[in-house]
Structures are given as C-alpha cells and as structure tokens.
Scaffold this motif. Structure first.
Motif, PDB file in Angstrom:
ATOM      1  N   GLN B 160       0.854  -1.195   0.000  1.00 51.19           N
ATOM      2  CA  GLN B 160       0.000   0.000   0.000  1.00 51.19           C
ATOM      3  C   GLN B 160       0.882   1.234   0.000  1.00 51.19           C
ATOM      4  O   GLN B 160       0.479   2.301   0.448  1.00 51.19           O
ATOM      5  CB  GLN B 160      -0.891   0.041   1.239  1.00 51.19           C
ATOM      6  N   CYS B 161       2.097   1.082  -0.467  1.00 51.53           N
ATOM      7  CA  CYS B 161       3.019   2.214  -0.605  1.00 51.53           C
ATOM      8  C   CYS B 161       3.430   2.232  -2.063  1.00 51.53           C
ATOM      9  O   CYS B 161       3.832   1.213  -2.597  1.00 51.53           O
ATOM     10  CB  CYS B 161       4.240   2.019   0.291  1.00 51.53           C
ATOM     11  N   THR B 162       3.284   3.372  -2.707  1.00 50.47           N
ATOM     12  CA  THR B 162       3.598   3.431  -4.132  1.00 50.47           C
ATOM     13  C   THR B 162       5.044   3.871  -4.379  1.00 50.47           C
ATOM     14  O   THR B 162       5.399   4.223  -5.502  1.00 50.47           O
ATOM     15  CB  THR B 162       2.625   4.365  -4.877  1.00 50.47           C
ATOM     16  N   GLU B 163       5.847   3.884  -3.325  1.00 49.85           N
ATOM     17  CA  GLU B 163       7.272   4.224  -3.454  1.00 49.85           C
ATOM     18  C   GLU B 163       7.433   5.590  -4.121  1.00 49.85           C
ATOM     19  O   GLU B 163       8.313   5.796  -4.947  1.00 49.85           O
ATOM     20  CB  GLU B 163       8.007   3.121  -4.243  1.00 49.85           C
ATOM     21  N   CYS B 164       6.543   6.507  -3.760  1.00 50.22           N
ATOM     22  CA  CYS B 164       6.485   7.791  -4.461  1.00 50.22           C
ATOM     23  C   CYS B 164       7.477   8.809  -3.924  1.00 50.22           C
ATOM     24  O   CYS B 164       7.750   9.810  -4.565  1.00 50.22           O
ATOM     25  CB  CYS B 164       5.081   8.375  -4.371  1.00 50.22           C
ATOM     26  N   ARG B 165       7.945   8.607  -2.695  1.00 54.65           N
ATOM     27  CA  ARG B 165       8.960   9.456  -2.048  1.00 54.65           C
ATOM     28  C   ARG B 165       8.463  10.836  -1.651  1.00 54.65           C
ATOM     29  O   ARG B 165       9.268  11.717  -1.365  1.00 54.65           O
ATOM     30  CB  ARG B 165      10.192   9.613  -2.939  1.00 54.65           C
ATOM     31  N   ARG B 166       7.160  11.049  -1.625  1.00 56.46           N
ATOM     32  CA  ARG B 166       6.715  12.378  -1.195  1.00 56.46           C
ATOM     33  C   ARG B 166       7.106  12.599   0.262  1.00 56.46           C
ATOM     34  O   ARG B 166       7.523  13.677   0.656  1.00 56.46           O
ATOM     35  CB  ARG B 166       5.198  12.511  -1.367  1.00 56.46           C
ATOM     36  N   CYS B 167       6.973  11.553   1.066  1.00 59.34           N
ATOM     37  CA  CYS B 167       7.285  11.685   2.492  1.00 59.34           C
ATOM     38  C   CYS B 167       8.732  12.111   2.716  1.00 59.34           C
ATOM     39  O   CYS B 167       9.023  12.910   3.602  1.00 59.34           O
ATOM     40  CB  CYS B 167       6.986  10.383   3.213  1.00 59.34           C
ATOM     41  N   SER B 168       9.638  11.582   1.877  1.00 55.80           N
ATOM     42  CA  SER B 168      11.066  11.848   2.114  1.00 55.80           C
ATOM     43  C   SER B 168      11.397  13.332   1.955  1.00 55.80           C
ATOM     44  O   SER B 168      12.331  13.837   2.552  1.00 55.80           O
ATOM     45  CB  SER B 168      11.919  11.012   1.168  1.00 55.80           C
ATOM     46  N   LEU B 169      10.567  14.006   1.168  1.00 55.03           N
ATOM     47  CA  LEU B 169      10.770  15.432   0.930  1.00 55.03           C
ATOM     48  C   LEU B 169      10.655  16.236   2.226  1.00 55.03           C
ATOM     49  O   LEU B 169      11.240  17.293   2.373  1.00 55.03           O
ATOM     50  CB  LEU B 169       9.679  15.888  -0.050  1.00 55.03           C
ATOM     51  N   PHE B 170       9.879  15.728   3.152  1.00 54.55           N
ATOM     52  CA  PHE B 170       9.584  16.480   4.368  1.00 54.55           C
ATOM     53  C   PHE B 170      10.389  15.998   5.571  1.00 54.55           C
ATOM     54  O   PHE B 170      10.299  16.560   6.645  1.00 54.55           O
ATOM     55  CB  PHE B 170       8.084  16.392   4.683  1.00 54.55           C
ATOM     56  N   CYS B 171      11.149  14.920   5.408  1.00 53.70           N
ATOM     57  CA  CYS B 171      11.888  14.372   6.543  1.00 53.70           C
ATOM     58  C   CYS B 171      13.172  15.158   6.758  1.00 53.70           C
ATOM     59  O   CYS B 171      14.002  15.256   5.866  1.00 53.70           O
ATOM     60  CB  CYS B 171      12.224  12.901   6.298  1.00 53.70           C
ATOM     61  N   GLY B 327       7.241   7.006 -16.074  1.00 53.63           N
ATOM     62  CA  GLY B 327       7.668   7.557 -14.790  1.00 53.63           C
ATOM     63  C   GLY B 327       8.829   6.788 -14.194  1.00 53.63           C
ATOM     64  O   GLY B 327       9.971   7.223 -14.216  1.00 53.63           O
ATOM     65  N   HIS B 328       8.530   5.574 -13.709  1.00 53.01           N
ATOM     66  CA  HIS B 328       9.550   4.888 -12.905  1.00 53.01           C
ATOM     67  C   HIS B 328      10.773   4.471 -13.712  1.00 53.01           C
ATOM     68  O   HIS B 328      11.844   4.284 -13.162  1.00 53.01           O
ATOM     69  CB  HIS B 328       8.942   3.690 -12.183  1.00 53.01           C
ATOM     70  N   MET B 329      10.614   4.320 -15.051  1.00 57.19           N
ATOM     71  CA  MET B 329      11.802   4.039 -15.869  1.00 57.19           C
ATOM     72  C   MET B 329      12.891   5.055 -15.562  1.00 57.19           C
ATOM     73  O   MET B 329      14.069   4.730 -15.481  1.00 57.19           O
ATOM     74  CB  MET B 329      11.446   4.130 -17.347  1.00 57.19           C
ATOM     75  N   TRP B 330      12.462   6.307 -15.361  1.00 56.23           N
ATOM     76  CA  TRP B 330      13.430   7.388 -15.204  1.00 56.23           C
ATOM     77  C   TRP B 330      14.082   7.357 -13.853  1.00 56.23           C
ATOM     78  O   TRP B 330      15.193   7.829 -13.694  1.00 56.23           O
ATOM     79  CB  TRP B 330      12.763   8.722 -15.523  1.00 56.23           C
ATOM     80  N   THR B 396      -4.594  20.803 -17.224  1.00 54.71           N
ATOM     81  CA  THR B 396      -3.696  20.932 -16.077  1.00 54.71           C
ATOM     82  C   THR B 396      -2.639  19.857 -16.228  1.00 54.71           C
ATOM     83  O   THR B 396      -2.775  18.953 -17.051  1.00 54.71           O
ATOM     84  CB  THR B 396      -4.453  20.815 -14.740  1.00 54.71           C
ATOM     85  N   PHE B 397      -1.563  19.960 -15.444  1.00 54.37           N
ATOM     86  CA  PHE B 397      -0.481  18.974 -15.569  1.00 54.37           C
ATOM     87  C   PHE B 397      -0.251  18.278 -14.239  1.00 54.37           C
ATOM     88  O   PHE B 397      -0.078  18.923 -13.206  1.00 54.37           O
ATOM     89  CB  PHE B 397       0.812  19.646 -16.042  1.00 54.37           C
ATOM     90  N   HIS B 398      -0.260  16.951 -14.302  1.00 56.04           N
ATOM     91  CA  HIS B 398       0.050  16.146 -13.115  1.00 56.04           C
ATOM     92  C   HIS B 398       1.504  15.695 -13.215  1.00 56.04           C
ATOM     93  O   HIS B 398       1.862  14.962 -14.140  1.00 56.04           O
ATOM     94  CB  HIS B 398      -0.895  14.931 -13.064  1.00 56.04           C
ATOM     95  N   ASP B 399       2.337  16.141 -12.264  1.00 53.54           N
ATOM     96  CA  ASP B 399       3.726  15.685 -12.256  1.00 53.54           C
ATOM     97  C   ASP B 399       3.763  14.240 -11.771  1.00 53.54           C
ATOM     98  O   ASP B 399       3.272  13.931 -10.682  1.00 53.54           O
ATOM     99  CB  ASP B 399       4.548  16.521 -11.268  1.00 53.54           C
ATOM    100  N   SER B 400       4.386  13.387 -12.566  1.00 51.52           N
ATOM    101  CA  SER B 400       4.589  12.023 -12.090  1.00 51.52           C
ATOM    102  C   SER B 400       5.638  12.077 -10.979  1.00 51.52           C
ATOM    103  O   SER B 400       6.596  12.846 -11.053  1.00 51.52           O
ATOM    104  CB  SER B 400       5.064  11.158 -13.256  1.00 51.52           C
ATOM    105  N   CYS B 401       5.459  11.272  -9.930  1.00 49.83           N
ATOM    106  CA  CYS B 401       6.379  11.287  -8.783  1.00 49.83           C
ATOM    107  C   CYS B 401       7.814  11.112  -9.239  1.00 49.83           C
ATOM    108  O   CYS B 401       8.725  11.766  -8.753  1.00 49.83           O
ATOM    109  CB  CYS B 401       6.062  10.150  -7.831  1.00 49.83           C
ATOM    110  N   ALA B 406      12.379  12.345  -8.738  1.00 50.10           N
ATOM    111  CA  ALA B 406      13.604  11.583  -8.951  1.00 50.10           C
ATOM    112  C   ALA B 406      14.468  12.197 -10.033  1.00 50.10           C
ATOM    113  O   ALA B 406      15.631  11.890 -10.133  1.00 50.10           O
ATOM    114  CB  ALA B 406      13.265  10.142  -9.325  1.00 50.10           C
ATOM    115  N   MET B 407      13.883  13.050 -10.856  1.00 53.60           N
ATOM    116  CA  MET B 407      14.598  13.444 -12.050  1.00 53.60           C
ATOM    117  C   MET B 407      14.614  14.951 -12.278  1.00 53.60           C
ATOM    118  O   MET B 407      15.413  15.449 -13.051  1.00 53.60           O
ATOM    119  CB  MET B 407      13.902  12.764 -13.221  1.00 53.60           C
ATOM    120  N   GLY B 408      13.683  15.652 -11.643  1.00 52.97           N
ATOM    121  CA  GLY B 408      13.675  17.110 -11.795  1.00 52.97           C
ATOM    122  C   GLY B 408      13.133  17.601 -13.127  1.00 52.97           C
ATOM    123  O   GLY B 408      13.429  18.704 -13.560  1.00 52.97           O
TER     124      GLY B 408
END
Ligand code: SF4
Ligand code: SF4
Lengths: 188, 538
Positions: B160-171, B327-330, B396-401, B406-408
C-alpha cells in the motif's frame, strides 16, 4: 424550529465533527480535525466544509436534496474507506448524538425543548440518513463499475491467461469474496 | 417520560468501536485493498525463490518452515549491503513531519499508512532482532516479534506504498520510506510473496521483452495499426522501422502505450513527432519495454530488465536512446542504471540531431526523456505548431512522482504544454512539482482488484484536480507517465467525473502541422475537433 437549538448550531457542528472524526483511529482523528488546508487534508476539509451547509438546511427546510452535493462529497469518501456500510453512513446518527450532547450540556436545554421539536428534528435527520444511504449505494456501484471497466480494459488476452480469474479461482488464489460458505455474506 | 428514556439511552449509545494504538491493532486483510498473489510459475521462471500457492485471506500462507530465518537472513544481508537502509532503520526520531504527507494516509485515515508507521512496521522487527536494547527490552524499546500476523501486516502495507517518495521530501533526516518499502518488498519476495500484477509483467518482460507479453510480431502489428489510425485522422502515412541496425536513436516506451487506452494516443504522438522532424530512429521488438516492474520486485530483477535496453542499443549500434513518457523508468535510469549496468560507454552523449543541443544531464546514462527532447525542439523553433487545435481543452499537468522527484523534469512539460495549448491551469503549489501527489497506483499497484485502495490513494491528487475543474473548468489532466495514463482515468471517473487524461505527446501531435497533411478535423482519438462558425477552434 426550536430557537434554542438553532442558536447553538456552531457548537452542535463542532460536536458533530468531533464525533465523525472519532470514527477514525485516534492517531488520524487529531490530524483530520486540526489541519484546515483543503489540499493537505482532503478528508477533514470535506467534512468541515459540508457540516455548516448541511446543518443550515436541516434546521431550515430540511430537504436533503438541497445539500446533496455536500452529502455526496463526504459519503463518497467514506464509501471507499475502511468502514462497514453501517459505519460509513452513520454520520447522521452521530448528528443525533451531537444534538443530544448539546441538550445535556445545560439543564436549560432540556427544559426549553419540546419533545415534539426533538421528534420533528430527528425525523428530518432520518431523511438525511436515507439520502446518505442512497448516495452510499450509488458510490459503491460506481466503484464496482470502475473496477469492472478497469478489468476488461486489461490486456490479458495477450499473455496466456495472464490475469484470468478462472485460473486464479482454480488455483485457490482468489475466492468469491461476496459469500463465505460458513458465515454467509460477509460485511467486511 | 419520553425525554427521560431518550437521555438514558443517549448515554449508553456509542456508534464508535473501541480504539487501540497501531501496534496493538491487529491487521485485518480485506478484499479491494490487496492485489492477487503471484502465480508460482511466474516466480519460478525468473529464478526467484519459494514460489507457492497461497491466498491472502487464508490463515495459513503456506510459508516455508524456516520462513523467519529466511526473513532475518535477508534483512541482515540488506542491512550490510545498503548503508542507507541501516541508517533509515536507526535514525528516525519519530518527529512526525512525514506522517501526514502520504496520499494513502490522507485518503484513508489509516495510521499504518503514515510513512513513519509504515517504516516502523519493519523498524520494530529490526529493533527486536538486530539491536541490543530491543533484544533485552522488547516492546519497551519499540521492538516486536516477527509473528505470522506481523508478516501479513508487512505484506499488506508494503503493497500500500507506491514508493512515491513524497514523504522523504519532508523528513529533516532525509529518510526515504520508499527505499524501506523497496527493501521490505525485496525481503517478502524471498518468501515468494509478490503480487501477480508485478510478477507476471516481470516474467513477460524477462522472457518476451515487455510487460504485456506482446510478442515481436504483435508489438509491430500494434504500432502499425496506430500508424493506420494516423493516416485516417491526419492524412499522413508514416513508416516506422523495427530492429534497424545503424539507426541513430533507439526509442523505447512503456508497452502500455502500444496497447492500452489512452496510452496509444500518446504513442501516435511519438510517431508523428519523429516523422515531423525526420529523426533517424528505430523501435526494438526485443527491448520493447521501457518500464521496469523488476524495480518493484528486487534490485536484482530491476538490473536484469534494465540491462536488455542497453544490450539492444549496443546490438543495434545506435548513438543514444530516447525514452517515451514513463515515470519509474526514469528513476531507474537516473538513480540506479549506472550502478546496475553502467557505464554505457559504448553509446554517445545524446546530442539532438535537429538542434545540436547536448543533453549534459544524460552524459552518463546516454538516455533522454521525450519531453526534454520535445521542449528543446520547440525552443529552437523546429516544430510547426497550430495550438488552436487544442483550444477547446482546458489542461492541467500532473507531475509524475518519478519524473519530478527523482529526475527534476519540472519545467519541460509545462513549457511544451504552454506552446501547444492555449488554456493551461496549474493545480495548487503544494500538490505539484516536487510536492506532487502520487496518482495512487504507482509501483505496480495499478491492478483492478485493489480498486478501493487505489481510489483512497488517488483522493489527494483528484482533490486538487477537482479544484481546478471547478475553478477554471479544467477538463484534461496531462501527464508524462504511462501508469498515470492507465490509472488516472479510474480515479477521475470516481472523484472528478468529466475530466479525461492525456499524454503530453498526444497534445503535441494534435497541434503539429504535418507535411502533406489533410484537413485536420479529427484529433488522434478520432473525435471531431470543435470548430466555431468563423472557422476558429473554440
Ligand atoms: S513513499 Fe509515498 S506511498 Fe510510500 S509512504 Fe512515502 S508518501 Fe506514502
Ligand atoms: S520525518 Fe523522518 S525522522 Fe521524522 S518521523 Fe518521518 S521518517 Fe522519522
């Protein structure tokens, strides 16, 4: 409508929201009730923005259709959360409790409210509960439609029986989740 | 009397169940939340261990007798190998800064979806088994036994974790819970506990070349079907080449673009763009997948699947690689490729043949993202564009995680969209760019059977889309990730009906003025492009 209750609308609203948030685990309840930003807290802010207009309508005309959008917003969220159906739609029962809380806070409250006022108000709340139930069912059906559409769009024809349900059933890897042979239909 | 009765009852009634802290709340595995287990033969055929038949709802998961030993040895090995993992296990101060940043927590209200608690599920075992304090003090030091129930809980929540790394941004300590999930899933894989939605694509990709298991002729035929569609809608015949040695560029994209809607329109966009600029490129029917579900399985599988793209580039003798909207390829290319299979020194640093721009950012990986390539083309005036064909859309544009965090890749898609569409509206700042909310179904969780958790996880993103939908009438979410294209439609159907999803390259191609084109009355979906009485698009 009874003025005494109407004047205490915001306090009733607070109590109602508190009771709704308490249906979530305690670690989540604090966050849901304290963070007001709509984007940082979509669940909590949906309840916060819906409570006022719903109460306004309840104490006024009492027609759930007028505030259907707000009821939809909160039931739509609860319909996909970890609740049994009865818990998902329990919010208007919680409103009854919030009103009773308010009445017992001050002795005066009980004296000033006539029993028929209470009965009338609770009947109106029942109408909102039924509306919530209709919306809940609509949302659940939508989830299943979306799930089904998503499933048939899967390109499983391409890799031999890749995700074919009959394969999974045969292998005992999925069960018919709607009916449990021993316990009958499962609620959760 | 009636009033008395009401009041007495009132004191007794409580609709709320009793509550306990997360560690004492046993996991209850529910349908709608998890994905089907991996088929044993798909585990075996890529040489992974302990394949077996099991059902998440059963009490007994048919684990090997020494499952705890396997688990601990696997964990020990990874603690020794990945310094980051060891540090992440040790340094969390439980400040809670990450707690409310996960889309799954925000959509579910389930505390075990708070990143700190998700990590704690594994950290508690680490403490008990690998620290002196935990061994002696047990739960007083935050440790707990690895029981079958705890193992089930780990499985349930690491999927149930999509490995999106949003949390790491705030740690404040940079703890990356996604890495903890990655390693947690890797350990679960030692016990044969993968999900089929990941395992079967891995097996397909390993043996056939792409996640969907499209064999070379099918892969080619599908692209040719799409070429025929372009001919019908645009009036231009395109002849893509396959497995052509000596091409300057190898192009790889997620196989979802070849077969799944709406990804196919994005693929039509790639075909038209490359035709428009006359790029010397080839498709490969062997390296026919740019996505990497191996990355959601184990680092070893990720490495093996990544290797074939580079092996094919070498075989074909291309100069560099362009990757499609994935997304994740990158994440794999940018953060792991060099360690996995690099350096790719048989390739050249990518230089755009049309503009002469050197892509310094890809100096090591030799692979660039289609969106940066397109942005550069537009910047140098190399595309003939009629943006009015997209005038009827509010985008509108949705940024892929992965492309954002991961890539900027933040500016390029916006620059492209603004050049091909007139009406572009950003979602609120806290929901885009580095802070973007996950689509809710990344990291191989885009199955159908787990739709409820997908919808919960999709709420924060959809909530922001809803805002621009209501405020500006936005009707299209553009994205540069194939999983987004596959899953956002379901999320939109539930949370924001009336909003559709499109790849950026689809929008580009709708605006491209192709040489020799017919009258463009249809878009790439075969729909009429709305036109006003005066002849202008609305
Ligand atoms: S990586 Fe993403 S999904 Fe996983 S815990 Fe962090 S925010 Fe949640
Ligand atoms: S923000 Fe970092 S240190 Fe704080 S609880 Fe989360 S993981 Fe731990």
């Amino acid at each position: 409508m009874n003025n005494w209750l109407f004047e205490r609308k915001s306090s009733i609203s607070e109590g109602w929201l508190r009771r709704i948030f308490e249906t979530y685990p305690p670690e989540a309840a604090t966050f849901l009730s304290n963070q007001n930003d709509r984007f940082a807290n979509p669940i909590g802010s949906a309840f916060l923005s819906a409570a006022g207009p719903i109460l306004e309508e309840l104490f006024g005309e009492g027609n759930p259709e007028t505030v259907e959008g707000f009821i939809d917003e909160i039931i739509r969220i609860r319909a996909v959360q970890d609740f049994r159906p009865s818990d998902a739609v329990s919010i208007f029962f919680l409103l009854k409790l919030a009103i009773r809380d308010e009445m017992t806070k001050e002795k005066e409250g009980q004296d000033k409210i006539k029993t028929e006022d209470i009965l009338f108000l609770e009947s109106k709340i029942d109408k909102f509960s039924l509306a919530a139930f209709d919306i809940y069912m609509k949302c659940r059906e939508r989830v299943w439609e979306i799930r089904f559409n998503d499933f048939i769009k899967r390109p499983f024809v391409l890799s031999e029986a890749a995700m074919c349900p009959s394969y999974l059933i045969k292998k005992g890897m999925i069960k018919d989740v709607g009916f449990d042979g021993e316990k009958g239909c499962s609620l959760s | 009397m009636a009033k008395d009765l009401t009041q007495k009852e009132m004191l007794r009634i409580d609709y709320n169940p009793p509550k306990s802290g997360w560690m004492d709340t046993p996991v209850k595995i529910k349908p709608g939340i998890y994905c089907h287990p991996a088929k044993p033969e798909k585990i075996t055929d890529v040489g992974m261990p302990n394949a077996h038949t099991w059902n998440p709802l059963d009490e007994d998961w048919n684990l090997p007798a020494n499952w705890q030993q396997i688990f601990f040895e696997g964990m020990r090995e990874r603690l020794d190998k990945h310094r980051s993992f060891k540090i992440f296990m040790d340094i969390c101060v439980r400040c809670g800064a990450c707690a409310d940043k996960c889309h799954f927590f925000l959509g579910s209200g389930d505390p075990k979806n708070m990143p700190v608690v998700r990590a704690e599920l594994l950290r508690s075992i680490y403490r008990k088994e690998f620290t002196t304090a935990g061994k002696i003090l047990g739960s007083l030091a935050g440790g707990r036994e690895l029981t079958p129930a705890v193992l089930k809980e780990l499985w349930y929540y690491f999927f149930q974790c999509t490995e999106c790394r949003r949390c790491s941004l705030f740690c404040p300590y940079g703890i990356d819970t996604a890495e903890i999930t990655i390693i947690g899933r890797e350990i679960l894989n030692l016990l044969g506990l993968n999900i089929n939605w990941i395992q079967e694509p891995v097996s397909n990709c390993y043996h056939i070349g792409n996640h969907l298991g499209l064999k070379p002729h099918t892969f080619k035929e599908n692209i040719e079907f799409l070429r025929d569609d372009i001919e019908s809608y645009v009036g231009v015949r395109i002849e893509p080449t396959f497995n052509r040695k000596g091409a300057e560029v190898l192009f790889v994209t997620p196989s979802g673009d070849v077969f799944a809607e709406p990804g196919i329109y994005t693929l039509m966009g790639y075909l038209m763009l490359f035709e428009h600029i006359g790029l010397d490129y080839t498709w490969s029917t062997y390296a026919s997948e740019s996505g990497n579900f191996g990355f959601f399985t184990s680092f070893e599988m990720a490495k093996r699947l990544n290797a074939k793209i580079y092996a094919e580039a070498k075989r074909l003798g291309v100069k560099f690689i362009i990757g499609g909207e994935c997304g994740h390829m990158w994440r794999v290319i940018h953060q792991y490729m060099d360690t996995f299979n690099g350096p790719a020194d048989f390739l050249e640093v990518p230089v755009s043949p049309m503009t002469g721009t050197t892509f310094e950012n890809a100096r090591s990986s030799k692979m660039i993202h289609i969106t940066e390539f397109t942005a550069d083309l537009i910047k140098h005036g190399k595309l003939k564009i009629d943006p009015s064909r997209n005038n009827h859309m509010k985008v509108t544009f949705h940024d892929s995680c992965n492309t954002s965090r991961a890539m900027g890749i933040l500016e390029e898609p916006r620059y492209v969209i603004n050049n091909v569409c007139k009406h572009f509206y950003e979602m609120p700042d806290t929901t885009i760019r580095e802070q973007t909310f996950c689509c809710g179904s990344g990291s191989g969780l885009n199955a159908s059977e787990n739709m409820e958790i997908r919808l919960r996880g999709g709420l924060p993103r959809a909530n922001a889309v809803k805002y621009v939908h209501e405020k500006h009438g936005v009707d299209t979410v553009a994205c540069i990730c194939a999983i987004d294209r596959a899953v956002l439609p379901a999320s939109m159907e539930y949370w924001v009906p009336g909003v559709k999803v499109a790849g950026v390259s689809e929008l580009v191609a709708n605006a491209l003025i192709m040489e020799g084109e017919g009258e463009r009355t249809l878009n790439l979906r075969g729909e009429e492009i709305p036109v006003t009485e005066g002849g202008d698009n609305v």
